[in-house]
Design an enzyme around this catalytic site. Structure first.
Site: not given
Ligand code: 13P
Length: 252
Positions: A9, A11, A95, A97, A167, A173, A212
């Site tokens: 992803n 982002k 997601h 976010e 997740e 992150g 992560s």
């Molecule tokens: P990270 O791997 O940066 O923690 O992000 C995970 C994520 O949100 C994937 O959709």
């Protein structure tokens, strides 16, 4: 044996040149072997050009979000059929976010999930708890609410053509990963919830871990019985980092 999916992803990162260089690097380094699949989910403006780049390779294409509507006066939105039209096979829905920053409700996420499937896309349904929710001991309730929104709206059979991604918000992150055991506990719970409604399907549905994931923690996570891949943010932005996770998947 369920196939392992290593999904990136991206982002809101990159550019035309950076995205193309990234997929070139990934395609050049796809590990030998079977039993796994790679997926990249670039930002919308780059989907069409990345689709051309990955054509004929072992890398598939997905989007990061989709409208719950099929077409019409929804300025700024993107329909499932449009994603399909430019070469997407998958789309991420719900997601954290999107839920936290853009206020998407579980009902809206369920509607997006159904719209994606209606257009022939495979939705990747994200679920996960915040740190406060985990510390309050409500992880399973949070996951149930997010999962039930889809199960109650669409039934269990839709998971024959869908993927679930666990997740934990506190691991996204942050560099803080769920331990393989912590992740496995929640993955087992998710599979059990699906099994209550359809046990055959529960055995088949892929459940990815996201938060992560990196080359060094991927082997431990991917070796757990109910973890069928990763949804990777930060480590999907460099070909070598992403390929290190793909290598781990190829070894399982
Ligand atoms: P990270 O791997 O940066 O923690 O992000 C995970 C994520 O949100 C994937 O959709």
């Amino acid at each position: 044996m369920r196939e392992i999916l290593v999904a990136g992803n991206w982002k809101m990162n990159g550019s035309t040149a950076a995205g193309e260089a990234l997929v070139d690097g990934i395609i050049a380094g796809v590990p030998e072997g079977s039993g796994f699949r790679l997926l990249v989910c670039p930002p919308f403006p780059y989907l069409a050009s990345i689709a051309t780049k990955i054509s004929g390779s072992k890398v598939s294409l997905g989007a990061q979000n989709v409208s719950e509507h099929a077409s019409g006066a929804f300025t700024g939105e993107t329909a499932s059929a449009m994603l399909k039209d430019v070469g997407c096979e998958y789309v991420i829905v719900g997601h954290s976010e999107r839920r936290a920053i853009y206020g998407e409700t579980s009902e809206q996420v369920a509607a997006k999930f159904q719209a994606a499937q209606a257009a022939g896309l495979i939705p990747i349904l994200c679920v996960g708890e915040t740190l406060d929710e985990r510390e309050a001991g409500t992880t399973q309730n949070v996951i149930d609410e997010q999962l039930n929104a889809v199960l109650n709206a669409a039934g269990v059979d839709v998971f024959a053509a869908a993927i679930i991604a666990y997740e934990p918000v506190w691991a996204i992150g942050t560099g803080k990963t769920a331990t393989p055991e912590e992740a496995q506990d929640v993955h087992r719970h998710i599979r059990a919830r699906v099994a209550e409604r359809n046990s055959d399907l529960a055995e088949k549905v892929q459940i990815l871990y996201g938060g992560s994931m990196k080359g060094d923690n991927a082997p431990g996570l991917l070796s757990m019985p109910d973890i069928d891949g990763g949804l990777i943010g930060g480590a999907s932005l460099k070909a070598n980092d992403f390929l290190a996770i793909a290598e781990a998947a190829a070894q399982i």
